[in-house]
Design a protein around this motif. Structure first.
Motif, PDB file in Angstrom:
ATOM      1  N   TYR A  16       0.860  -1.177   0.000  1.00 29.77           N
ATOM      2  CA  TYR A  16       0.000   0.000   0.000  1.00 29.77           C
ATOM      3  C   TYR A  16       0.898   1.229   0.000  1.00 29.77           C
ATOM      4  O   TYR A  16       1.811   1.345   0.814  1.00 29.77           O
ATOM      5  CB  TYR A  16      -0.914  -0.010   1.229  1.00 29.77           C
ATOM      6  CG  TYR A  16      -1.835  -1.207   1.250  1.00 29.77           C
ATOM      7  CD1 TYR A  16      -2.961  -1.261   0.433  1.00 29.77           C
ATOM      8  CD2 TYR A  16      -1.574  -2.299   2.079  1.00 29.77           C
ATOM      9  CE1 TYR A  16      -3.808  -2.360   0.440  1.00 29.77           C
ATOM     10  CE2 TYR A  16      -2.415  -3.405   2.097  1.00 29.77           C
ATOM     11  CZ  TYR A  16      -3.534  -3.425   1.279  1.00 29.77           C
ATOM     12  OH  TYR A  16      -4.363  -4.518   1.291  1.00 29.77           O
ATOM     13  N   GLU A  17       0.645   2.162  -0.899  1.00 28.50           N
ATOM     14  CA  GLU A  17       1.488   3.346  -1.030  1.00 28.50           C
ATOM     15  C   GLU A  17       1.107   4.443  -0.036  1.00 28.50           C
ATOM     16  O   GLU A  17       1.924   5.317   0.250  1.00 28.50           O
ATOM     17  CB  GLU A  17       1.435   3.892  -2.461  1.00 28.50           C
ATOM     18  CG  GLU A  17       1.998   2.925  -3.493  1.00 28.50           C
ATOM     19  CD  GLU A  17       3.493   2.634  -3.308  1.00 28.50           C
ATOM     20  OE1 GLU A  17       4.242   3.530  -2.881  1.00 28.50           O
ATOM     21  OE2 GLU A  17       3.903   1.493  -3.588  1.00 28.50           O
ATOM     22  N   THR A  18      -0.127   4.422   0.463  1.00 31.28           N
ATOM     23  CA  THR A  18      -0.554   5.396   1.470  1.00 31.28           C
ATOM     24  C   THR A  18      -1.281   4.645   2.577  1.00 31.28           C
ATOM     25  O   THR A  18      -1.709   3.500   2.398  1.00 31.28           O
ATOM     26  CB  THR A  18      -1.475   6.484   0.884  1.00 31.28           C
ATOM     27  OG1 THR A  18      -2.676   5.876   0.404  1.00 31.28           O
ATOM     28  CG2 THR A  18      -0.787   7.236  -0.250  1.00 31.28           C
ATOM     29  N   ALA A  19      -1.466   5.304   3.690  1.00 30.59           N
ATOM     30  CA  ALA A  19      -2.039   4.670   4.881  1.00 30.59           C
ATOM     31  C   ALA A  19      -3.447   4.123   4.659  1.00 30.59           C
ATOM     32  O   ALA A  19      -3.829   3.122   5.260  1.00 30.59           O
ATOM     33  CB  ALA A  19      -2.045   5.656   6.046  1.00 30.59           C
ATOM     34  N   HIS A  20      -4.237   4.750   3.797  1.00 27.81           N
ATOM     35  CA  HIS A  20      -5.627   4.335   3.614  1.00 27.81           C
ATOM     36  C   HIS A  20      -5.915   3.820   2.202  1.00 27.81           C
ATOM     37  O   HIS A  20      -7.084   3.750   1.793  1.00 27.81           O
ATOM     38  CB  HIS A  20      -6.569   5.485   3.966  1.00 27.81           C
ATOM     39  CG  HIS A  20      -6.356   5.973   5.368  1.00 27.81           C
ATOM     40  ND1 HIS A  20      -6.701   5.236   6.473  1.00 27.81           N
ATOM     41  CD2 HIS A  20      -5.789   7.106   5.838  1.00 27.81           C
ATOM     42  CE1 HIS A  20      -6.375   5.896   7.573  1.00 27.81           C
ATOM     43  NE2 HIS A  20      -5.813   7.035   7.213  1.00 27.81           N
ATOM     44  N   ALA A  21      -4.883   3.451   1.481  1.00 24.44           N
ATOM     45  CA  ALA A  21      -5.061   2.936   0.124  1.00 24.44           C
ATOM     46  C   ALA A  21      -5.766   1.586   0.153  1.00 24.44           C
ATOM     47  O   ALA A  21      -5.530   0.764   1.041  1.00 24.44           O
ATOM     48  CB  ALA A  21      -3.704   2.796  -0.564  1.00 24.44           C
ATOM     49  N   ALA A  22      -6.639   1.344  -0.811  1.00 24.53           N
ATOM     50  CA  ALA A  22      -7.326   0.058  -0.938  1.00 24.53           C
ATOM     51  C   ALA A  22      -6.534  -0.908  -1.813  1.00 24.53           C
ATOM     52  O   ALA A  22      -6.615  -2.118  -1.632  1.00 24.53           O
ATOM     53  CB  ALA A  22      -8.723   0.263  -1.532  1.00 24.53           C
ATOM     54  N   GLY A  23      -5.784  -0.372  -2.773  1.00 26.49           N
ATOM     55  CA  GLY A  23      -5.076  -1.210  -3.728  1.00 26.49           C
ATOM     56  C   GLY A  23      -3.573  -1.162  -3.569  1.00 26.49           C
ATOM     57  O   GLY A  23      -3.016  -0.204  -3.025  1.00 26.49           O
ATOM     58  N   MET A  24      -2.941  -2.224  -4.050  1.00 29.55           N
ATOM     59  CA  MET A  24      -1.484  -2.341  -4.068  1.00 29.55           C
ATOM     60  C   MET A  24      -1.047  -2.466  -5.525  1.00 29.55           C
ATOM     61  O   MET A  24      -1.651  -3.223  -6.288  1.00 29.55           O
ATOM     62  CB  MET A  24      -1.044  -3.608  -3.316  1.00 29.55           C
ATOM     63  CG  MET A  24      -1.451  -3.637  -1.866  1.00 29.55           C
ATOM     64  SD  MET A  24      -1.167  -5.265  -1.123  1.00 29.55           S
ATOM     65  CE  MET A  24      -2.711  -6.074  -1.552  1.00 29.55           C
ATOM     66  N   ASP A  25      -0.010  -1.733  -5.906  1.00 30.90           N
ATOM     67  CA  ASP A  25       0.447  -1.777  -7.289  1.00 30.90           C
ATOM     68  C   ASP A  25       1.098  -3.111  -7.627  1.00 30.90           C
ATOM     69  O   ASP A  25       1.848  -3.675  -6.829  1.00 30.90           O
ATOM     70  CB  ASP A  25       1.447  -0.650  -7.558  1.00 30.90           C
ATOM     71  CG  ASP A  25       0.786   0.712  -7.601  1.00 30.90           C
ATOM     72  OD1 ASP A  25      -0.437   0.783  -7.821  1.00 30.90           O
ATOM     73  OD2 ASP A  25       1.499   1.714  -7.426  1.00 30.90           O
ATOM     74  N   LEU A  26       0.808  -3.589  -8.837  1.00 26.52           N
ATOM     75  CA  LEU A  26       1.453  -4.771  -9.400  1.00 26.52           C
ATOM     76  C   LEU A  26       2.450  -4.302 -10.447  1.00 26.52           C
ATOM     77  O   LEU A  26       2.167  -3.386 -11.220  1.00 26.52           O
ATOM     78  CB  LEU A  26       0.424  -5.700 -10.046  1.00 26.52           C
ATOM     79  CG  LEU A  26      -0.607  -6.328  -9.111  1.00 26.52           C
ATOM     80  CD1 LEU A  26      -1.620  -7.135  -9.919  1.00 26.52           C
ATOM     81  CD2 LEU A  26       0.069  -7.201  -8.070  1.00 26.52           C
ATOM     82  N   ARG A  27       3.601  -4.946 -10.489  1.00 24.74           N
ATOM     83  CA  ARG A  27       4.659  -4.568 -11.425  1.00 24.74           C
ATOM     84  C   ARG A  27       4.853  -5.628 -12.507  1.00 24.74           C
ATOM     85  O   ARG A  27       4.688  -6.815 -12.257  1.00 24.74           O
ATOM     86  CB  ARG A  27       5.976  -4.376 -10.671  1.00 24.74           C
ATOM     87  CG  ARG A  27       5.935  -3.239  -9.684  1.00 24.74           C
ATOM     88  CD  ARG A  27       7.260  -3.108  -8.929  1.00 24.74           C
ATOM     89  NE  ARG A  27       7.201  -2.041  -7.953  1.00 24.74           N
ATOM     90  CZ  ARG A  27       7.485  -0.762  -8.206  1.00 24.74           C
ATOM     91  NH1 ARG A  27       7.882  -0.420  -9.420  1.00 24.74           N
ATOM     92  NH2 ARG A  27       7.396   0.142  -7.267  1.00 24.74           N
ATOM     93  N   ALA A  28       5.239  -5.165 -13.684  1.00 26.84           N
ATOM     94  CA  ALA A  28       5.571  -6.064 -14.787  1.00 26.84           C
ATOM     95  C   ALA A  28       6.849  -6.815 -14.447  1.00 26.84           C
ATOM     96  O   ALA A  28       7.823  -6.223 -13.983  1.00 26.84           O
ATOM     97  CB  ALA A  28       5.751  -5.276 -16.076  1.00 26.84           C
ATOM     98  N   SER A  29       6.830  -8.122 -14.654  1.00 24.56           N
ATOM     99  CA  SER A  29       8.021  -8.946 -14.485  1.00 24.56           C
ATOM    100  C   SER A  29       8.309  -9.581 -15.839  1.00 24.56           C
ATOM    101  O   SER A  29       7.839 -10.682 -16.154  1.00 24.56           O
ATOM    102  CB  SER A  29       7.787 -10.016 -13.410  1.00 24.56           C
ATOM    103  OG  SER A  29       8.951 -10.808 -13.249  1.00 24.56           O
TER     104      SER A  29
END
Length: 143
Positions: A16-29
Motif C-alpha cells: 500500500y502506497e498510502t495509509a488508507h489505500a485500498a489497492g497495491m500496485d502490481l509490477r511487470a516482471s
C-alpha cells in the motif's frame, strides 16, 4: 490478514502506497520491453503467485494514472483472481489510446484489491418484492 505469496520477480512485494489505500500496485516482471500498440491487448506477467483464503478474491484494476495519461486499461476490469487459483498473476492490459505505449520490467501496470465476497444459494420464487424503481434501468431517470 495474512496471505501466502511466492515472488519469482526481482521486484518488492505489492504494498500500500498510502495509509488508507485500498489497492497495491502490481509490477511487470518481463525480460524484454513490450510495445503495446493502439487497441492491442497483452497479458503481462507479474512473477507473483498467491493463496487467498476461501471467501476472498483479488480484484485486478487499472491504475488511474495510466488510464488518464496514456489510455492504458484492463480488458476485463476488474479481473478476478479466485481463492482456488494458484497460477501466476498476469494482467490483461489494453491500449485505448492512439499512440504506442512501452512497458519495461518493473513498471507499475495495475493495482490489486483484496475483497471479501459471499457465496449465494439461489432461492427460486415466482415474484420479487416491489420497489419505487421497479424495472427501470439504462438511463430511465432521464438525467
Amino acid at each position: 490478514m495474512n496471505i501466502k505469496i511466492i515472488n519469482k520477480s526481482e521486484h518488492p512485494l505489492p504494498q500500500y502506497e498510502t495509509a488508507h489505500a485500498a489497492g497495491m500496485d502490481l509490477r511487470a516482471s518481463i525480460t524484454e520491453e513490450i510495445i503495446l500498440k493502439p487497441l492491442q491487448r497483452i497479458l503481462v506477467a507479474t512473477g507473483l503467485f498467491i493463496e487467498l483464503p476461501i471467501g476472498y478474491e483479488a480484484q485486478i484494476r487499472p491504475r488511474s494514472g495510466l488510464a488518464y495519461k496514456h489510455g492504458i486499461s484492463i480488458v476485463n476490469s476488474p479481473g478476478t483472481i479466485d481463492a482456488d487459483y494458484r497460477g501466476e498473476l498476469k494482467v490483461l492490459l489494453v491500449n485505448l489510446s492512439d499512440t504506442v505505449f512501452k512497458i519495461v520490467n518493473g513498471d507499475r501496470i495495475a493495482q490489486m484489491v483484496i475483497a471479501k465476497h459471499e457465496t449465494v444459494v439461489w432461492q427460486v420464487v415466482e415474484a420479487l418484492g416491489e420497489t419505487g424503481r421497479g424495472e427501470g434501468g439504462y438511463g430511465h431517470t432521464g438525467k
